[in-house]
Design a protein around this motif. Structure first.
Motif, PDB file in Angstrom:
ATOM      1  N   UNK A  40       0.815  -1.210   0.000  1.00  0.00           N
ATOM      2  CA  UNK A  40       0.000   0.000   0.000  1.00  0.00           C
ATOM      3  C   UNK A  40       0.853   1.267   0.000  1.00  0.00           C
ATOM      4  N   UNK A  41       1.980   1.239   0.691  1.00  0.00           N
ATOM      5  CA  UNK A  41       2.844   2.419   0.767  1.00  0.00           C
ATOM      6  C   UNK A  41       3.423   2.797  -0.594  1.00  0.00           C
ATOM      7  N   UNK A  42       3.519   1.840  -1.518  1.00  0.00           N
ATOM      8  CA  UNK A  42       4.111   2.089  -2.832  1.00  0.00           C
ATOM      9  C   UNK A  42       3.076   2.238  -3.946  1.00  0.00           C
ATOM     10  N   UNK A  43       1.792   2.181  -3.597  1.00  0.00           N
ATOM     11  CA  UNK A  43       0.732   2.260  -4.596  1.00  0.00           C
ATOM     12  C   UNK A  43      -0.372   3.220  -4.156  1.00  0.00           C
ATOM     13  N   UNK A  44      -1.203   3.609  -5.109  1.00  0.00           N
ATOM     14  CA  UNK A  44      -2.362   4.456  -4.820  1.00  0.00           C
ATOM     15  C   UNK A  44      -3.558   3.522  -4.683  1.00  0.00           C
ATOM     16  N   UNK A  45      -3.982   3.232  -3.449  1.00  0.00           N
ATOM     17  CA  UNK A  45      -5.036   2.222  -3.247  1.00  0.00           C
ATOM     18  C   UNK A  45      -6.318   2.494  -4.025  1.00  0.00           C
ATOM     19  N   UNK A  46      -6.709   3.755  -4.145  1.00  0.00           N
ATOM     20  CA  UNK A  46      -7.966   4.078  -4.846  1.00  0.00           C
ATOM     21  C   UNK A  46      -7.906   3.758  -6.340  1.00  0.00           C
ATOM     22  N   UNK A  47      -6.703   3.595  -6.880  1.00  0.00           N
ATOM     23  CA  UNK A  47      -6.547   3.337  -8.319  1.00  0.00           C
ATOM     24  C   UNK A  47      -6.169   1.888  -8.612  1.00  0.00           C
ATOM     25  N   UNK A  48      -6.252   1.034  -7.627  1.00  0.00           N
ATOM     26  CA  UNK A  48      -5.855  -0.357  -7.790  1.00  0.00           C
ATOM     27  C   UNK A  48      -7.073  -1.263  -7.849  1.00  0.00           C
TER      28      UNK A  48
END
Length: 111
Positions: A40-48
């Motif tokens: 989660x720290x390396x990604x945009x959760x709302x866009x996954x």
């Protein structure tokens, strides 16, 4: 939902890579929690997103097939097919083996 000790495997060399620190060996419930925090720290959760196309079950084993769609924090989006082999023992996940296109993931996070 993970057992205290886990047979954890991701499709990546054992030495890992600094651009994708969540893709590494793990062996415990705490390690599993760390994986999802790092992811989660390396990604945009709302866009996954994840789409599942098949779930196959044979006793305590399950295989989940599908595609992931992720967006790195720098905005680079990528997709990958995946296969996940789970083993459930005493109601807890004891095996978590993920097979994905790790090279695509690395390229999305490397500059």
């Amino acid at each position: 939902m993970f057992a205290e000790r886990i047979d954890w495997q991701l499709s990546w060399p054992a030495e890992g890579h600094p651009a994708v620190p969540w893709i590494r060996s793990r062996s415990s419930r705490a390690d599993a929690a760390g994986h999802f925090r790092e992811l989660e720290a390396h990604h945009v959760p709302e866009l996954n997103g994840t789409s599942v196309t098949r779930i196959l079950v044979d006793g305590e084993h399950a295989v989940v097939l599908g595609h992931i769609a992720q967006t790195a924090r720098d905005g680079k989006a990528y997709t990958s097919p995946f296969a996940l082999h789970l083993t459930v023992e005493n109601g807890l996940v004891a095996r978590y083996h993920v097979y994905e296109d790790s090279l695509t993931v690395l390229r999305a996070h490397s500059r």
